[in-house]
Design a protein around this motif. Structure first.
Motif, PDB file in Angstrom:
ATOM      1  N   LYS A 157      84.748  81.896 105.083  1.00  0.00           N
ATOM      2  CA  LYS A 157      84.808  83.318 105.403  1.00  0.00           C
ATOM      3  C   LYS A 157      83.521  83.741 106.084  1.00  0.00           C
ATOM      4  CE  LYS A 157      86.119  87.800 103.450  1.00  0.00           C
ATOM      5  NZ  LYS A 157      86.437  88.565 102.219  1.00  0.00           N
ATOM      6  N   VAL A 158      83.663  84.425 107.214  1.00  0.00           N
ATOM      7  CA  VAL A 158      82.532  84.953 107.965  1.00  0.00           C
ATOM      8  C   VAL A 158      82.796  86.444 108.173  1.00  0.00           C
ATOM      9  CG1 VAL A 158      81.145  84.794 110.051  1.00  0.00           C
ATOM     10  CG2 VAL A 158      82.201  82.731 109.094  1.00  0.00           C
ATOM     11  N   GLY A 159      81.988  87.280 107.530  1.00  0.00           N
ATOM     12  CA  GLY A 159      82.274  88.710 107.567  1.00  0.00           C
ATOM     13  C   GLY A 159      83.580  88.989 106.857  1.00  0.00           C
ATOM     14  N   ASN A 160      84.490  89.664 107.542  1.00  0.00           N
ATOM     15  CA  ASN A 160      85.795  89.959 106.965  1.00  0.00           C
ATOM     16  C   ASN A 160      86.890  89.018 107.477  1.00  0.00           C
ATOM     17  OD1 ASN A 160      84.880  92.229 105.449  1.00  0.00           O
ATOM     18  ND2 ASN A 160      84.929  93.480 107.327  1.00  0.00           N
ATOM     19  N   THR A 161      86.507  87.958 108.146  1.00  0.00           N
ATOM     20  CA  THR A 161      87.470  87.069 108.778  1.00  0.00           C
ATOM     21  C   THR A 161      87.391  85.665 108.187  1.00  0.00           C
ATOM     22  OG1 THR A 161      87.300  88.313 110.845  1.00  0.00           O
ATOM     23  CG2 THR A 161      88.251  86.109 110.980  1.00  0.00           C
ATOM     24  N   TYR A 162      88.546  85.092 107.933  1.00  0.00           N
ATOM     25  CA  TYR A 162      88.624  83.694 107.514  1.00  0.00           C
ATOM     26  C   TYR A 162      88.817  82.818 108.743  1.00  0.00           C
ATOM     27  CZ  TYR A 162      89.092  85.304 102.718  1.00  0.00           C
ATOM     28  OH  TYR A 162      88.860  85.888 101.501  1.00  0.00           O
ATOM     29  N   TRP A 163      88.087  81.720 108.761  1.00  0.00           N
ATOM     30  CA  TRP A 163      88.191  80.741 109.835  1.00  0.00           C
ATOM     31  C   TRP A 163      88.629  79.413 109.243  1.00  0.00           C
ATOM     32  CZ3 TRP A 163      87.391  81.550 115.080  1.00  0.00           C
ATOM     33  CH2 TRP A 163      86.915  82.819 115.425  1.00  0.00           C
ATOM     34  N   ALA A 164      89.546  78.757 109.919  1.00  0.00           N
ATOM     35  CA  ALA A 164      90.069  77.488 109.424  1.00  0.00           C
ATOM     36  C   ALA A 164      90.146  76.471 110.547  1.00  0.00           C
ATOM     37  CB  ALA A 164      91.455  77.685 108.799  1.00  0.00           C
ATOM     38  N   THR A 165      90.167  75.213 110.161  1.00  0.00           N
ATOM     39  CA  THR A 165      90.415  74.127 111.096  1.00  0.00           C
ATOM     40  C   THR A 165      91.178  73.046 110.348  1.00  0.00           C
ATOM     41  OG1 THR A 165      89.421  72.586 112.690  1.00  0.00           O
ATOM     42  CG2 THR A 165      88.186  73.028 110.669  1.00  0.00           C
ATOM     43  N   ALA A 166      91.573  71.985 111.049  1.00  0.00           N
ATOM     44  CA  ALA A 166      92.417  70.958 110.439  1.00  0.00           C
ATOM     45  C   ALA A 166      92.348  69.677 111.262  1.00  0.00           C
ATOM     46  CB  ALA A 166      93.871  71.445 110.342  1.00  0.00           C
ATOM     47  N   THR A 167      92.841  68.606 110.681  1.00  0.00           N
ATOM     48  CA  THR A 167      92.925  67.325 111.379  1.00  0.00           C
ATOM     49  C   THR A 167      93.784  67.447 112.634  1.00  0.00           C
ATOM     50  OG1 THR A 167      92.528  65.844 109.514  1.00  0.00           O
ATOM     51  CG2 THR A 167      94.058  65.064 111.179  1.00  0.00           C
ATOM     52  N   SER A 168      93.305  66.866 113.736  1.00  0.00           N
ATOM     53  CA  SER A 168      94.113  66.754 114.956  1.00  0.00           C
ATOM     54  C   SER A 168      94.462  65.306 115.258  1.00  0.00           C
ATOM     55  CB  SER A 168      93.380  67.385 116.147  1.00  0.00           C
ATOM     56  OG  SER A 168      92.074  66.858 116.278  1.00  0.00           O
ATOM     57  N   SER A 169      93.818  64.372 114.560  1.00  0.00           N
ATOM     58  CA  SER A 169      94.067  62.931 114.672  1.00  0.00           C
ATOM     59  C   SER A 169      93.956  62.473 116.123  1.00  0.00           C
ATOM     60  CB  SER A 169      95.408  62.561 114.052  1.00  0.00           C
ATOM     61  OG  SER A 169      95.498  61.154 113.889  1.00  0.00           O
ATOM     62  N   ASN A 170      95.031  61.934 116.671  1.00  0.00           N
ATOM     63  CA  ASN A 170      94.972  61.401 118.040  1.00  0.00           C
ATOM     64  C   ASN A 170      95.560  62.352 119.068  1.00  0.00           C
ATOM     65  OD1 ASN A 170      93.822  59.242 116.824  1.00  0.00           O
ATOM     66  ND2 ASN A 170      95.411  57.772 117.337  1.00  0.00           N
ATOM     67  N   TRP A 171      95.676  63.625 118.711  1.00  0.00           N
ATOM     68  CA  TRP A 171      96.066  64.651 119.675  1.00  0.00           C
ATOM     69  C   TRP A 171      94.835  65.457 120.086  1.00  0.00           C
ATOM     70  CZ3 TRP A 171     100.513  64.670 122.128  1.00  0.00           C
ATOM     71  CH2 TRP A 171     101.627  64.061 121.540  1.00  0.00           C
ATOM     72  N   GLY A 172      94.749  65.769 121.357  1.00  0.00           N
ATOM     73  CA  GLY A 172      93.698  66.632 121.857  1.00  0.00           C
ATOM     74  C   GLY A 172      94.262  67.996 122.197  1.00  0.00           C
ATOM     75  N   PRO A 173      93.420  69.020 122.293  1.00  0.00           N
ATOM     76  CA  PRO A 173      91.981  69.008 122.023  1.00  0.00           C
ATOM     77  C   PRO A 173      91.699  68.819 120.527  1.00  0.00           C
ATOM     78  CG  PRO A 173      92.651  70.958 123.303  1.00  0.00           C
ATOM     79  CD  PRO A 173      93.884  70.346 122.767  1.00  0.00           C
ATOM     80  N   ALA A 174      90.531  68.292 120.225  1.00  0.00           N
ATOM     81  CA  ALA A 174      90.206  67.960 118.845  1.00  0.00           C
ATOM     82  C   ALA A 174      89.876  69.200 118.029  1.00  0.00           C
ATOM     83  CB  ALA A 174      89.029  66.982 118.809  1.00  0.00           C
ATOM     84  N   PHE A 175      90.494  69.297 116.864  1.00  0.00           N
ATOM     85  CA  PHE A 175      90.202  70.261 115.819  1.00  0.00           C
ATOM     86  C   PHE A 175      90.513  71.707 116.224  1.00  0.00           C
ATOM     87  CE2 PHE A 175      86.870  66.903 114.778  1.00  0.00           C
ATOM     88  CZ  PHE A 175      87.715  66.246 113.899  1.00  0.00           C
ATOM     89  N   PRO A 176      91.692  72.191 115.878  1.00  0.00           N
ATOM     90  CA  PRO A 176      92.047  73.586 116.164  1.00  0.00           C
ATOM     91  C   PRO A 176      91.164  74.549 115.384  1.00  0.00           C
ATOM     92  CG  PRO A 176      93.611  72.633 114.618  1.00  0.00           C
ATOM     93  CD  PRO A 176      92.721  71.501 115.090  1.00  0.00           C
TER      94      PRO A 176
END
Length: 483
Positions: free
Chosen positions: A12-31
């Motif tokens: 959480k940064v300020g009032n917003t949650y930020w997330a990411t996840a595995t992208s494995s062998n698909w690009g672009p890396a890490f949404p």
């Protein structure tokens, strides 16, 4: 987080949650996704939108996003060029980026994965990670080692916190550790056993210690998060507190879509018991007890660049241009071809595109709609200048299942319909869908069970095969996910 979002992490940064996840062998890396409430997420970018770091080539796994002293850090796993799996780190002035990569922090001979930053009881910064022993039929220790404040190197000696006990539910591994400090204890939420595929056995356990370096005590009632009627094999996530309520954002397979859709982001709430251990509400019932509604996608190719949800094989980034509401996609002669894909959110979906000027395609060039497993596995309906070919690509080997002669026309509309994640039907039309022709001509479906790799769901999208001097032109693409 509907769609293929394994190993999610959140901060959480300020009032917003930020997330990411595995992208494995698909690009672009890490949404990169953001939300105001932990349940409605919007994709806003990627950690590495312009290509992977120079030191890494594939297996972009388990990014852990965190914020400290006004800077955002992402600790992630990737395969080192010419080496094994390693934990690296990138940082940015804010969660949206741009991110600067700082290279690998640790890469053991058996591989190092699932990095997580944590300060000990004295405020000293550590990196926690898993030694990937299960890849060579060895145990999987969870290690901790001091890290410098610049997050560019580990210092001192590593210390083992705990490891898998093969005689218990943990089986051959423990991994995906997420730590939180609560009421005088460090708690390690961890995943164990088989993560992926139709035979997965993943579940979530917890251990605790008064000091970061231990001794660690595993909960006697593990696993604390298991299968239910909607979600299967829950694990590998991040603990997050919101307004006094505690959650684990983790991945799991929806029992309907299973490996064909992939491991989706799920939010599960827990409470702290009188004895100081977490107890998940309803036993194993996530906050979203049913899967998120199917999400659809439509692209008229009117923007200056491809929309951020488009993906491609991480080592085969396609070349393209957008002009006049059309996508000009350059062919590739290697692997399955130049591939673009969208994640699916349901095992039942329809993808449609219009291929323009197919009669002008040079010899040896084919283009159309496709279901992608990875760069070497696909089912596609591809047109050349004279005919359509229903094409199966498995482990890089191409087989034409059936062909149909195309009339000399300006465009052909290509349809891909999927049921139960694995039954694929293909249709085509030269009069904008008024008259539909199935392929195979008898309308039978094609089995696509071979498509999903062990750690990824299927993508629906476009494919162009041929010399890199040729292009195919597409008018639009739509993906409609159904219940």
């Amino acid at each position: 987080m509907a769609g293929d979002y394994p190993d999610p992490s959140v901060t959480k940064v300020g009032n917003t949650y930020w997330a990411t996840a595995t992208s494995s062998n698909w690009g672009p890396a890490f949404p990169l996704l953001k939300s105001g409430n932990l349940t409605s997420w919007a994709l806003v970018g990627h950690v590495f939108p312009d290509g992977p770091p120079a030191w890494a080539d594939y297996y972009f796994w388990a990014p852990e996003i965190s914020q400290e002293n006004g800077r955002t850090y992402v600790y992630y796993t990737a395969h080192q060029r010419g080496g094994n799996l390693a934990v690296g780190v990138a940082s940015a002035p804010n969660p949206a980026g741009p991110y600067t990569d700082h290279g690998p922090l640790v890469g053991q001979p058996h591989g190092s994965i699932d990095g997580f930053p944590m300060r000990d009881e004295s405020g000293r910064l550590y990196l926690i990670w898993k030694e990937d022993g299960n890849s060579v039929q060895e145990p999987t220790p969870i290690w901790a080692q001091r890290m410098n404040e610049e997050r560019t190197a580990l210092v001192g000696e590593k210390v083992e916190l705990f490891r898998n006990d093969a005689s218990t539910w943990e089986g051959n591994l423990v991994e995906g550790v997420s730590l939180v400090r609560h009421n005088g204890y460090f708690y390690a939420f961890y995943a164990a056993n088989g993560c992926c595929g139709s035979g997965c056995t993943y579940a979530t356990g917890v251990a605790r210690a008064e000091n970061l370096l231990g001794p660690w005590e595993k909960y006697s009632r593990n696993p604390v998060l298991m299968n239910n009627d909607t979600w299967k094999c829950p694990g590998h996530g991040t603990v997050v507190e919101d307004k006094g309520r505690w959650y684990l954002l983790h991945h799991a397979y929806n029992t309907d879509g299973q490996q064909f859709v992939g491991r989706q982001g799920v939010l599960s709430e827990f409470v702290w018991t009188e004895s100081g251990w977490p107890s998940f509400k309803g036993g194993s019932t996530p906050v979203a007890s049913t899967a998120a509604g199917p999400r659809s996608f439509n692209d008229e190719f009117t923007g200056p660049a491809l929309r951020s949800s488009w993906q491609w094989p991480i080592e085969q980034r396609p070349s393209y241009r957008l002009q006049g509401g059309r996508l000009y996609l350059t062919a590739r002669p290697d692997h399955s071809g130049a591939a673009l894909g969208q994640t699916t959110t349901s095992p039942n979906y329809t993808a449609v595109t219009t291929l323009l000027n197919y009669t002008a395609l040079p010899a040896g060039t084919r283009a159309g709609v496709a279901a992608h497993g990875d760069q070497d596995n696909a089912l596609a309906l591809l047109a050349d200048s004279q005919k359509l070919a229903l094409t199966r690509i498995e482990k890089g080997e191409t087989r034409i299942l059936e062909e149909a002669v195309l009339p000399a026309d300006k465009s052909v509309q290509l349809w891909l319909r999927v049921r139960e994640g694995r039954r694929f039907s293909f249709l085509w039309s030269v009069d904008e869908g008024k008259t539909m022709h199935p392929l195979p001509a008898d309308g039978t479906s094609v089995d696509g069970s071979f498509l999903p790799p062990w750690d990824r769901g299927i993508r629906a999208g476009l494919l162009v095969q041929g010399p890199s001097s040729t292009k195919a032109v597409f008018d639009f693409f739509s993906l409609s996910n159904q219940l």
